[in-house]
Design a protein around this motif. Structure first.
Motif, PDB file in Angstrom:
ATOM      1  N   GLU A 247       0.820  -1.205   0.000  1.00  0.00           N
ATOM      2  CA  GLU A 247       0.000   0.000   0.000  1.00  0.00           C
ATOM      3  C   GLU A 247       0.859   1.262   0.000  1.00  0.00           C
ATOM      4  N   ILE A 248       1.978   1.220   0.708  1.00  0.00           N
ATOM      5  CA  ILE A 248       2.871   2.384   0.738  1.00  0.00           C
ATOM      6  C   ILE A 248       3.499   2.585  -0.631  1.00  0.00           C
ATOM      7  N   ALA A 249       3.995   1.500  -1.225  1.00  0.00           N
ATOM      8  CA  ALA A 249       4.676   1.609  -2.513  1.00  0.00           C
ATOM      9  C   ALA A 249       3.719   2.001  -3.637  1.00  0.00           C
ATOM     10  N   ASN A 250       2.473   1.563  -3.547  1.00  0.00           N
ATOM     11  CA  ASN A 250       1.522   1.796  -4.633  1.00  0.00           C
ATOM     12  C   ASN A 250       0.637   3.008  -4.402  1.00  0.00           C
ATOM     13  N   ARG A 251       0.894   3.753  -3.336  1.00  0.00           N
ATOM     14  CA  ARG A 251       0.053   4.919  -3.070  1.00  0.00           C
ATOM     15  C   ARG A 251       0.241   5.955  -4.179  1.00  0.00           C
ATOM     16  N   ALA A 252      -0.762   6.804  -4.350  1.00  0.00           N
ATOM     17  CA  ALA A 252      -0.664   7.873  -5.343  1.00  0.00           C
ATOM     18  C   ALA A 252       0.450   8.818  -4.936  1.00  0.00           C
ATOM     19  N   PRO A 264      -4.447  12.850   3.905  1.00  0.00           N
ATOM     20  CA  PRO A 264      -5.349  12.091   4.784  1.00  0.00           C
ATOM     21  C   PRO A 264      -6.044  10.937   4.067  1.00  0.00           C
ATOM     22  N   ARG A 265      -6.518  11.183   2.846  1.00  0.00           N
ATOM     23  CA  ARG A 265      -7.243  10.134   2.132  1.00  0.00           C
ATOM     24  C   ARG A 265      -6.343   8.920   1.886  1.00  0.00           C
ATOM     25  N   THR A 266      -5.120   9.186   1.512  1.00  0.00           N
ATOM     26  CA  THR A 266      -4.181   8.096   1.225  1.00  0.00           C
ATOM     27  C   THR A 266      -3.727   7.396   2.493  1.00  0.00           C
ATOM     28  N   ILE A 270      -3.906   3.492   4.373  1.00  0.00           N
ATOM     29  CA  ILE A 270      -2.679   2.755   4.675  1.00  0.00           C
ATOM     30  C   ILE A 270      -2.627   2.372   6.152  1.00  0.00           C
ATOM     31  N   LEU A 271      -2.961   3.315   7.024  1.00  0.00           N
ATOM     32  CA  LEU A 271      -2.917   3.047   8.463  1.00  0.00           C
ATOM     33  C   LEU A 271      -3.942   1.999   8.867  1.00  0.00           C
ATOM     34  N   ASP A 272      -5.103   1.999   8.233  1.00  0.00           N
ATOM     35  CA  ASP A 272      -6.108   0.980   8.532  1.00  0.00           C
ATOM     36  C   ASP A 272      -5.569  -0.418   8.203  1.00  0.00           C
ATOM     37  N   ILE A 273      -4.924  -0.533   7.051  1.00  0.00           N
ATOM     38  CA  ILE A 273      -4.389  -1.828   6.625  1.00  0.00           C
ATOM     39  C   ILE A 273      -3.249  -2.269   7.539  1.00  0.00           C
ATOM     40  N   LEU A 274      -2.316  -1.367   7.829  1.00  0.00           N
ATOM     41  CA  LEU A 274      -1.181  -1.713   8.673  1.00  0.00           C
ATOM     42  C   LEU A 274      -1.625  -2.054  10.088  1.00  0.00           C
ATOM     43  N   THR A 275      -2.617  -1.342  10.606  1.00  0.00           N
ATOM     44  CA  THR A 275      -3.119  -1.628  11.949  1.00  0.00           C
ATOM     45  C   THR A 275      -3.770  -2.999  12.006  1.00  0.00           C
ATOM     46  N   SER A 276      -4.517  -3.345  10.952  1.00  0.00           N
ATOM     47  CA  SER A 276      -5.149  -4.666  10.896  1.00  0.00           C
ATOM     48  C   SER A 276      -4.086  -5.766  10.839  1.00  0.00           C
ATOM     49  N   LEU A 277      -3.049  -5.563  10.024  1.00  0.00           N
ATOM     50  CA  LEU A 277      -1.957  -6.542   9.957  1.00  0.00           C
ATOM     51  C   LEU A 277      -1.251  -6.661  11.304  1.00  0.00           C
ATOM     52  N   ASN A 278      -1.113  -5.547  11.997  1.00  0.00           N
ATOM     53  CA  ASN A 278      -0.449  -5.532  13.295  1.00  0.00           C
ATOM     54  C   ASN A 278      -1.232  -6.339  14.319  1.00  0.00           C
ATOM     55  N   THR A 279      -2.540  -6.147  14.356  1.00  0.00           N
ATOM     56  CA  THR A 279      -3.360  -6.869  15.329  1.00  0.00           C
ATOM     57  C   THR A 279      -3.382  -8.367  15.044  1.00  0.00           C
ATOM     58  N   GLN A 280      -3.124  -8.748  13.788  1.00  0.00           N
ATOM     59  CA  GLN A 280      -3.099 -10.164  13.417  1.00  0.00           C
ATOM     60  C   GLN A 280      -1.692 -10.748  13.484  1.00  0.00           C
ATOM     61  N   GLY A 281      -0.717  -9.949  13.945  1.00  0.00           N
ATOM     62  CA  GLY A 281       0.649 -10.434  14.087  1.00  0.00           C
ATOM     63  C   GLY A 281       1.382 -10.605  12.772  1.00  0.00           C
ATOM     64  N   GLN A 282       0.939  -9.899  11.718  1.00  0.00           N
ATOM     65  CA  GLN A 282       1.529 -10.062  10.390  1.00  0.00           C
ATOM     66  C   GLN A 282       2.379  -8.865   9.964  1.00  0.00           C
ATOM     67  N   LEU A 283       2.635  -7.949  10.881  1.00  0.00           N
ATOM     68  CA  LEU A 283       3.473  -6.802  10.560  1.00  0.00           C
ATOM     69  C   LEU A 283       4.916  -7.149  10.920  1.00  0.00           C
ATOM     70  N   PRO A 284       5.837  -7.149   9.949  1.00  0.00           N
ATOM     71  CA  PRO A 284       7.215  -7.567  10.242  1.00  0.00           C
ATOM     72  C   PRO A 284       7.915  -6.619  11.197  1.00  0.00           C
ATOM     73  N   ASP A 285       8.768  -7.165  12.019  1.00  0.00           N
ATOM     74  CA  ASP A 285       9.568  -6.375  12.955  1.00  0.00           C
ATOM     75  C   ASP A 285      10.898  -6.045  12.287  1.00  0.00           C
TER      76      ASP A 285
END
Length: 301
Positions: A247-252, A264-266, A270-285
């Protein structure tokens, strides 16, 4: 390839799959990662040269790994499959594509200022958000269980033959294991918080500079984490960003002439997606990777 490791039992003679009562040995996410390597036909030849992109590039035609070799002072990656069209690419060509991808991940000061302020507000609603994620996963599990029950009823009513029943049942059991793993990750609250999202964005946004400063081995590890697909067709390479970075790389592109409201729109998306990945333990450290880079930089004279 055996789903027994993450909790399923498969009987080869009857092609049946059941949920086991034994303790799982690994998580579904790790199983999927290993399975991807195995189905990618990765060769296990002994490493002889520390090429920057060894065991990272695959041939788009046969999916085998390309092999690095040095010819006349240059490093090339070649496909050695006889039936495959000749595929060869220079290492500096791949490096150029990596730099291009890293440029797309860089964030400017306006973007950085916005997501820091947004994450500050997110901390205030973090508990509610986790509860919503939990409800969503519980609903997903309930839907999968209902589908399994309806599938069984259809089989008992002879609406499905046994091979079709077993195939659909196996797919649903795999999906259920993934959802259960996500729910388990969500319950591990020690590392799941907005601070990790902010740290991820800070480090990802500086990935271009980090790649320039890192030694070849760390550059290679960075490429492995940043990308999920690295295919070579002829003399062209396609690098697909992995899910957290896509999402970061493909953002406008936000240029100087773009209106401020584009940020804000972009970045809300991105933050919604990253937060969801974080809560599921899929955000790399990325902390350890970048920490090692900093230590190496200080050690160099």
């Amino acid at each position: 390839n055996n789903p027994f490791y993450f909790g399923l039992i498969r009987i080869k003679s009857t092609n049946e799959t059941f949920t086991g009562i034994h303790e799982t040995l690994i998580g579904k996410a790790l199983f999927d990662s290993v399975h991807a390597v195995l189905t990618g036909k990765a060769n296990a030849q002994t490493q002889r040269h520390a090429f920057a992109f060894r065991r990272l590039l695959t041939c788009a035609s046969c999916t085998y790994l390309l092999i690095g070799e040095r010819q006349k002072g240059r490093v090339y990656y070649r496909c050695h499959t006889k039936q495959c069209p000749t595929t060869s690419i220079r290492e500096d060509t791949v490096s150029s594509e990596v730099r291009h991808l890293l440029e797309r991940i860089r964030v400017d000061e306006r973007e950085r200022t916005y997501f820091k302020a947004k994450l500050l507000k997110l901390r205030e609603t973090w508990t509610t958000r986790k509860q919503d994620e939990r409800k969503s996963l519980d609903l997903r599990l309930a839907q999968l269980n209902d589908r399994l029950n309806r599938l069984t009823d259809a089989y008992l009513d002879q609406a499905l033959d046994k091979p079709m029943f077993e195939e659909r049942k196996r797919n649903l059991l795999f999906e259920r294991k993934t959802a259960e793993q996500n729910l388990t990750n969500l319950q591990r609250t020690d590392q799941v918080n907005p601070d990790k999202v902010e740290k991820f964005l800070e480090l990802a946004g500086d990935a271009w500079l980090s790649n320039q400063m890192a030694k070849p081995e760390k550059q290679r590890e960075m490429v492995r984490i940043l990308t999920s697909n690295r295919e070579v067709a002829g003399k062209n390479v396609t690098l697909k960003p992995s899910l957290p970075f896509a999402e970061i790389a493909n953002r406008a592109s936000i240029t100087d002439c773009a209106p401020q409201r584009d940020i804000p729109r972009t970045w809300d998306r991105i933050l919604d997606i990253l937060t969801s990945l974080n809560t599921q333990g899929q955000l790399p450290d990325l902390t350890q990777l970048f920490k090692q880079r900093d230590e190496e930089s200080l050690a160099d004279p």
